[in-house]
Design a protein around this motif. Structure first.
Motif, short mmCIF file in Angstrom:
data_model
loop_
_atom_site.label_atom_id
_atom_site.label_comp_id
_atom_site.label_asym_id
_atom_site.label_seq_id
_atom_site.Cartn_x
_atom_site.Cartn_y
_atom_site.Cartn_z
N LEU A 210 0.83 -1.20 0.00
CA LEU A 210 0.00 0.00 0.00
C LEU A 210 0.87 1.25 0.00
O LEU A 210 1.92 1.29 0.64
CB LEU A 210 -0.91 0.00 1.23
N ASN A 211 0.43 2.27 -0.72
CA ASN A 211 1.15 3.55 -0.78
C ASN A 211 0.98 4.28 0.54
O ASN A 211 -0.14 4.60 0.94
CB ASN A 211 0.60 4.39 -1.94
N MET B 139 -1.00 7.85 0.56
CA MET B 139 -2.35 7.96 0.01
C MET B 139 -3.33 7.25 0.93
O MET B 139 -3.00 6.23 1.54
CB MET B 139 -2.43 7.31 -1.39
N GLN C 113 -6.71 4.72 -2.87
CA GLN C 113 -5.98 3.66 -3.57
C GLN C 113 -6.93 2.62 -4.16
O GLN C 113 -6.74 2.15 -5.29
CB GLN C 113 -4.98 2.99 -2.63
N GLU D 198 -8.82 4.17 -7.13
CA GLU D 198 -7.97 4.31 -8.32
C GLU D 198 -7.88 2.99 -9.07
O GLU D 198 -7.77 2.99 -10.31
CB GLU D 198 -6.57 4.79 -7.92
N THR D 199 -7.91 1.89 -8.35
CA THR D 199 -7.89 0.58 -9.02
C THR D 199 -9.11 0.43 -9.91
O THR D 199 -9.01 -0.04 -11.06
CB THR D 199 -7.85 -0.56 -7.98
#
Length: 287
Positions: free
Chosen positions: A108-109, A112, A117, A120-121
């Motif tokens: 995981l970022n 963000m 996240q 965005e996927t």
């Protein structure tokens, strides 16, 4: 549909090999692996270092350099995965084949929010507005066991526990509803209640959507109770493939050793069995 393989497998793997060159010679991490994945739950089990995760990464062409991947056939839904250009692989990853990684801390970022996240996927693979992506994100977080999806969506990865981070990763990989899901130890950080809830979500996807699931684990008992078939790996090789319902009748000494080494509450033994290992197994032809 679960428990029966489709006549046209989603994934065909023939003679898959992965090696890593080094100063001391080549390390063969995967040695001639062969299997097919239909619309089913296929377990891949073995000890740490047996090559399970390397097989998974090879399927998505994610083996890091200097790793070298070769295969007689690596085919998904009629597509030659070894020949596809990288642009086509990027479209395929996450949308048609997704992979749940084992440790969310490195997946995981950290800068963000979790919700962004996951959204965005979905936006990367579907045409839609941010509001629709947010709605689907909250629904998916709820389906994997978050009691307060809004809080989870607004949190940063470091604000989640290990189990919550794992569930967030699972939500991220499921939101695009892939045809094949590769799950690498997806429930290792979860308590029993949440684990069963996540397994129920995966089971529903296989049954309802006809998804193919490659479930990687070191927990033979869990795989036997959840999957339809089981592949047993040792030192990069497949030693045996059995129906989960018939795991107690497995014939290979290594599989028998894994079964005998498993602790049981009703077991009166004072010592667990030692798992046998024989270098000659590496010379046997792949099943």
């Amino acid at each position: 549909m679960t428990g029966e393989r489709n006549s046209a497998p989603l994934l065909r793997v023939e003679d898959l090999r992965v090696k890593f060159p080094g100063h001391g010679g080549e390390t063969h991490a995967v040695r001639g692996v062969n299997f097919e994945l239909g619309r089913e739950k296929l377990g891949l089990v073995g000890e740490s270092g047996s090559g399970k995760s390397t097989v998974a990464r090879a399927l998505l062409r994610l083996v890091p350099r200097p790793g070298i991947v070769s295969a007689g056939r690596l085919e998904f839904a009629g597509n030659d995965l070894m020949a596809l250009p990288e642009s086509a692989m990027r479209e395929l990853r996450g949308r048609r084949i997704a992979m749940i990684l084992q440790d969310p801390r490195f997946s995981l970022n950290p800068v963000m929010t979790v919700g962004r996240q996951i959204a965005e996927t979905w936006l990367a693979h579907f045409q839609g507005l941010a509001g629709e992506a947010q709605k689907r994100t909250l629904a998916m977080l709820g389906s994997v066991g978050f009691r307060d999806p809004d809080r989870a969506a607004q949190a940063y990865p470091h604000e989640l526990s290990g189990g919550e981070g794992q569930r967030a990763m699972i939500a991220m990989m499921l939101i695009a509803e892939p045809e094949v899901l590769i799950a690498d130890e997806p429930t290792s950080a979860l308590d029993v209640t949440v684990r069963n809830q996540v397994l129920a979500v995966l089971d529903d996807l296989v049954k309802r959507r006809g998804m193919g699931l490659l479930f990687i684990s070191h927990d033979l008992g869990l795989v036997a109770s959840f999957c339809d078939r089981i592949i047993v790996m040792y030192a990069g090789r497949i030693l045996e493939t059995v129906k989960a319902s018939g795991i107690a009748s497995a014939r290979h000494p290594y599989t028998r050793g894994l079964l005998n080494a498993e602790p049981r509450i009703e077991d009166a033994r004072t010592e667990l069995a030692v798992v046998p290992r024989d270098p000659a197994w590496l010379q046997e032809p792949a099943p």
